[in-house]
Write a protein that holds these residues in place. Structure first.
Motif, PDB file in Angstrom:
ATOM      1  N   THR A 169     122.941  93.861 -23.810  1.00 28.69           N
ATOM      2  CA  THR A 169     123.353  92.528 -24.223  1.00 28.69           C
ATOM      3  C   THR A 169     123.022  92.359 -25.694  1.00 28.69           C
ATOM      4  N   THR A 170     123.634  91.377 -26.331  1.00 20.66           N
ATOM      5  CA  THR A 170     123.425  91.142 -27.754  1.00 20.66           C
ATOM      6  C   THR A 170     123.128  89.663 -27.994  1.00 20.66           C
ATOM      7  N   THR A 171     122.618  89.374 -29.184  1.00 21.20           N
ATOM      8  CA  THR A 171     122.326  87.973 -29.519  1.00 21.20           C
ATOM      9  C   THR A 171     123.602  87.152 -29.558  1.00 21.20           C
ATOM     10  N   GLN A 172     124.703  87.765 -30.024  1.00 20.73           N
ATOM     11  CA  GLN A 172     125.956  87.007 -30.112  1.00 20.73           C
ATOM     12  C   GLN A 172     126.626  86.807 -28.758  1.00 20.73           C
ATOM     13  N   ASP A 173     126.185  87.555 -27.726  1.00 22.14           N
ATOM     14  CA  ASP A 173     126.711  87.349 -26.371  1.00 22.14           C
ATOM     15  C   ASP A 173     125.801  86.451 -25.542  1.00 22.14           C
ATOM     16  N   PHE A 174     124.724  85.950 -26.147  1.00 21.23           N
ATOM     17  CA  PHE A 174     123.863  84.940 -25.525  1.00 21.23           C
ATOM     18  C   PHE A 174     123.298  85.389 -24.184  1.00 21.23           C
ATOM     19  N   GLY A 175     122.976  86.678 -24.069  1.00 16.47           N
ATOM     20  CA  GLY A 175     122.336  87.170 -22.849  1.00 16.47           C
ATOM     21  C   GLY A 175     123.289  87.672 -21.794  1.00 16.47           C
ATOM     22  N   ASN A 176     124.595  87.507 -21.975  1.00 13.29           N
ATOM     23  CA  ASN A 176     125.551  88.035 -20.999  1.00 13.29           C
ATOM     24  C   ASN A 176     125.690  89.550 -21.158  1.00 13.29           C
ATOM     25  N   MET A 177     125.979  90.245 -20.057  1.00 13.66           N
ATOM     26  CA  MET A 177     126.069  91.694 -20.086  1.00 13.66           C
ATOM     27  C   MET A 177     127.280  92.167 -20.880  1.00 13.66           C
ATOM     28  N   VAL A 178     127.076  93.268 -21.596  1.00 18.76           N
ATOM     29  CA  VAL A 178     128.132  93.941 -22.345  1.00 18.76           C
ATOM     30  C   VAL A 178     128.224  95.375 -21.820  1.00 18.76           C
ATOM     31  N   LEU A 179     129.447  95.867 -21.651  1.00 12.31           N
ATOM     32  CA  LEU A 179     129.673  97.230 -21.154  1.00 12.31           C
ATOM     33  C   LEU A 179     130.426  98.017 -22.211  1.00 12.31           C
ATOM     34  N   SER A 180     129.928  99.218 -22.543  1.00 14.41           N
ATOM     35  CA  SER A 180     130.600 100.082 -23.509  1.00 14.41           C
ATOM     36  C   SER A 180     130.709 101.492 -22.953  1.00 14.41           C
ATOM     37  N   LYS A 181     131.804 102.150 -23.289  1.00 13.37           N
ATOM     38  CA  LYS A 181     131.986 103.553 -22.929  1.00 13.37           C
ATOM     39  C   LYS A 181     131.352 104.427 -24.004  1.00 13.37           C
ATOM     40  N   VAL A 182     130.582 105.423 -23.587  1.00 14.79           N
ATOM     41  CA  VAL A 182     129.982 106.379 -24.509  1.00 14.79           C
ATOM     42  C   VAL A 182     130.833 107.651 -24.483  1.00 14.79           C
ATOM     43  N   GLU A 183     131.393 107.994 -25.627  1.00  8.26           N
ATOM     44  CA  GLU A 183     132.245 109.169 -25.714  1.00  8.26           C
ATOM     45  C   GLU A 183     131.402 110.385 -26.094  1.00  8.26           C
ATOM     46  N   GLU A 184     131.617 111.489 -25.376  1.00  7.83           N
ATOM     47  CA  GLU A 184     130.859 112.709 -25.656  1.00  7.83           C
ATOM     48  C   GLU A 184     131.157 113.228 -27.054  1.00  7.83           C
TER      49      GLU A 184
END
Length: 468
Positions: free
Chosen positions: A347-362
Motif C-alpha cells: 500500500t502507499t500513502t497516496q492510496d490511503f491504506g488500500n491494497m495495491v497489486l503489481s506484477k513483478v517481471e523477471e
C-alpha cells in the motif's frame, strides 16, 4: 583621481569633495525600498500551501467513501443470509464472527472518514484565510512593479495555456487497451481442504515467523524441492534460505542441500525483512532490509538485485496486515506466486491504506509491470495470495478459523467481498500464505508450524474464463 559611486536607486545627487585625491557621491531616493523580507515570507507561505494541499489529499475522501459504499451492501447481504440460513450451531457462529469483523472494519472506516473530514475542514479554513492574506499582500507588492513586468508575465502565461489547450484538442488521448480475460487451467477456485501437512520441522517452536513452499518454476532436477525461510533475528530478519529435496525431508527435518546464504550478517543491506517471501525460477523474492523495495536473490549466482517500488510505498511496519486485535509486524510487502509468475501486494500513502497489486517481471534486475488499485483496506486483511491471476485476501475469524473473504480480478477489475471460504487453522495466526501452482496447495506458516491445504477447483473445461 579615484571616484567612488554609491547607487541604490535613481534620484538626487549631492557631490562633496573630501580631498584633492578623492570624490564621494551620495545618492538618495524618494522611492521606498523594496520589501525583500516580505516577499521571502510570502514565498515560504505559498510553499506551505502547496505542501498542505495536494491532488492526492483531495482524493482521500472519495477513496474512503467508495470503500464504505461497497462494504455496507455486503454487510446487509451477509446479515440477510444469516437470518435465512442460521442453523443455531456451527454455521451461525461462523457467520456471526464474519459479521462482527465486517462491522469492526466498517466502524474503523467511518472513524477514519470522520477524522479525515474534520482535518480537511480545518485545513481548508486555515488555507483559505492564508490565501486571502497572500492575495492582499501580493497586491500591495504589485505597487513596486512600475514597469508592469508581472502583468506581462501573467498575460504570457494565459496565452501559453490557451495555446496548449489548442494543441491538446488536436491530439486526443487514445484510451488504453483492456487486458484479456484471465483463464485458469484448473477451473474455478471453490474451496480449501485439509490440512494435508502439519509439521514443526527441524526447529520446533524456535522461529515464530517465516515462510515455506515450492518453486513454481523449478530448475531441472529440483522439481520436488521445498524451501524454507525462518526469521532468525528479532522475529523480523533472515539472511538465508534453507532447501529440502522432498516433502518427507522437510517433515523429518533433513536438509541435504542446507542453507544458501544471502549474506554473512543479519540483518544488513539486502537481507530478508518480514515473513512474506516466495521462490520463483531459482530466485528468492522478498522485502529488502530497511527499504521500500523488492529484492531478488539468485540462488545459483548468489547475487542480489533490487526493484524500487513507487514513491510513497509504506514499509518498515507502517502498512501491515492485521486482525481485529493486532497487526502482524513487517508485513508491508507480500510477495506471491501463481501460474503466471511473481506479484507484490503493498500500500502507499497516496492510496490511503488500500491494497495495491503489481506484477513483478523477471529479469536482472526485475522490473515493475502493470499495477492495479483495490478498494479493500490493507489493515483489514490478515494475508493475501495469488491463484490463476486472481488476488485473494483472508481475514481472522477466530483462533481456529480464517476466512478467504475477498477476491480481485485484474483482468476485469471486479472485486468480491463475500467468498466465504474457510480455513481450519492449526495455530491462531497465519503469518505467511503462499499458493503453489505445481500441486495446487496453500502453504501456511503458523507460529513456527508449517501447514499445507489443498485448493479445490470446480471441475470444468480447461481454460474456462474465470470471472471472480
Amino acid at each position: 583621481m579615484k571616484l567612488v559611486v554609491i547607487l541604490p536607486l535613481c534620484a538626487l545627487f549631492i557631490a562633496q569633495t573630501t580631498s584633492s585625491e578623492s570624490c564621494v557621491c551620495e545618492l538618495s531616493s524618494s522611492e521606498p525600498l523594496f520589501p525583500h523580507d516580505t516577499l521571502k515570507t510570502l514565498q515560504d507561505s505559498a510553499s506551505d500551501c502547496n505542501g498542505n494541499i495536494t491532488p492526492q489529499k483531495s482524493t482521500e475522501m472519495e477513496s474512503l467513501l467508495l470503500g464504505l459504499e461497497r462494504r455496507l451492501p455486503q454487510l446487509e447481504e451477509d446479515v440477510l443470509t444469516l437470518e435465512k440460513e442460521n442453523d443455531g450451531d456451527m454455521y451461525g457462529a461462523l457467520s456471526l464472527h464474519v459479521i462482527k469483523n465486517e462491522i469492526v472494519e466498517i466502524m474503523q472506516m467511518i472513524d477514519k472518514l470522520n477524522s479525515t473530514a474534520m482535518r480537511y475542514k480545518t485545513l481548508s479554513a486555515d488555507t483559505s484565510e492564508k490565501l486571502q492574506e497572500l492575495k492582499t499582500e501580493m497586491q500591495e507588492l504589485e505597487a513596486f512593479d512600475t514597469l508592469q513586468v508581472v502583468k506581462r508575465q501573467q498575460a504570457n502565461q494565459r496565452l501559453k495555456r490557451d495555446l496548449d489547450q489548442c494543441k491538446n484538442g488536436l491530439h486526443p488521448t487514445i484510451p488504453p487497451t483492456k487486458d484479456p480475460q484471465s483463464s485458469c487451467p484448473h477451473g474455478r477456485f471453490m474451496n480449501v481442504s485439509g490440512p494435508r501437512v502439519y509439521t514443526a520441522g527441524e526447529y520446533p517452536g524456535s522461529y515464530k515467523f517465516g515462510a515455506w513452499g515450492r518453486d513454481p518454476k523449478p530448475e531441472p532436477g529440483k522439481e520436488s524441492w521445498y524451501w524454507l525461510v525462518m526469521l532468525t533475528s528479532s522475529n523480523v530478519f533472515s539472511n538465508y534460505v534453507r532447501l529440502y529435496s522432498s516433502q518427507s525431508s522437510l517433515i523429518v527435518g533433513v536438509s541435504v542441500p542446507g542453507n544458501i546464504l544471502i549474506h554473512t550478517s543479519n540483518p544488513t543491506t539486502n537481507t530478508v525483512q518480514g515473513p512474506n517471501v516466495v521462490l520463483y525460477g531459482g530466485a528468492l523474492y522478498y522485502n529488502c532490509y530497511n527499504q521500500d523495495s523488492v529484492c531478488q536473490f539468485n540462488l545459483t549466482t548468489k547475487t542480489v538485485t533490487t526493484l524500487k517500488l513507487p514513491k510513497g510505498t509504506r514499509y518498515n511496519s507502517k502498512g501491515n496486515f492485521c486482525n481485529v486485535d493486532e497487526c502482524y509486524p513487517y508485513t508491508d510487502l507480500d510477495l506471491a506466486t501463481d501460474e503466471s509468475g511473481v506479484w507484490v501486494v503493498y500500500t502507499t500513502t497516496q492510496d490511503f491504506g488500500n491494497m495495491v497489486l503489481s506484477k513483478v517481471e523477471e529479469g536482472q534486475p526485475p522490473t515493475l509491470g502493470q499495477t492495479w488499485r483495490t478498494s479493500v483496506y490493507k489493515q483489514g486483511v490478515s494475508n493475501t495470495f495469488m491463484a490463476c491471476g486472481i488476488l485473494y485476501a483472508t481475514r481472522y475469524v477466530s483462533k481456529d478459523v480464517e476466512e478467504i473473504f475477498y477476491s480481485f480480478n485484474p483482468a476485469t477489475g471486479r472485486e468480491r467481498f463475500n467468498l466465504g471460504i474457510f480455513i481450519n487453522k492449526m495455530a491462531p495466526k497465519i503469518y505467511s500464505l503462499n499458493y503453489s501452482p505445481v500441486d495446487q496447495m496453500l502453504h501456511a506458516y503458523c507460529e513456527s508450524y508449517m501447514v499445507s491445504y489443498k485448493v479445490q477447483f470446480e471441475p470444468i473445461d480447461n481454460f474456462y474464463p474465470v470471472f471472480v
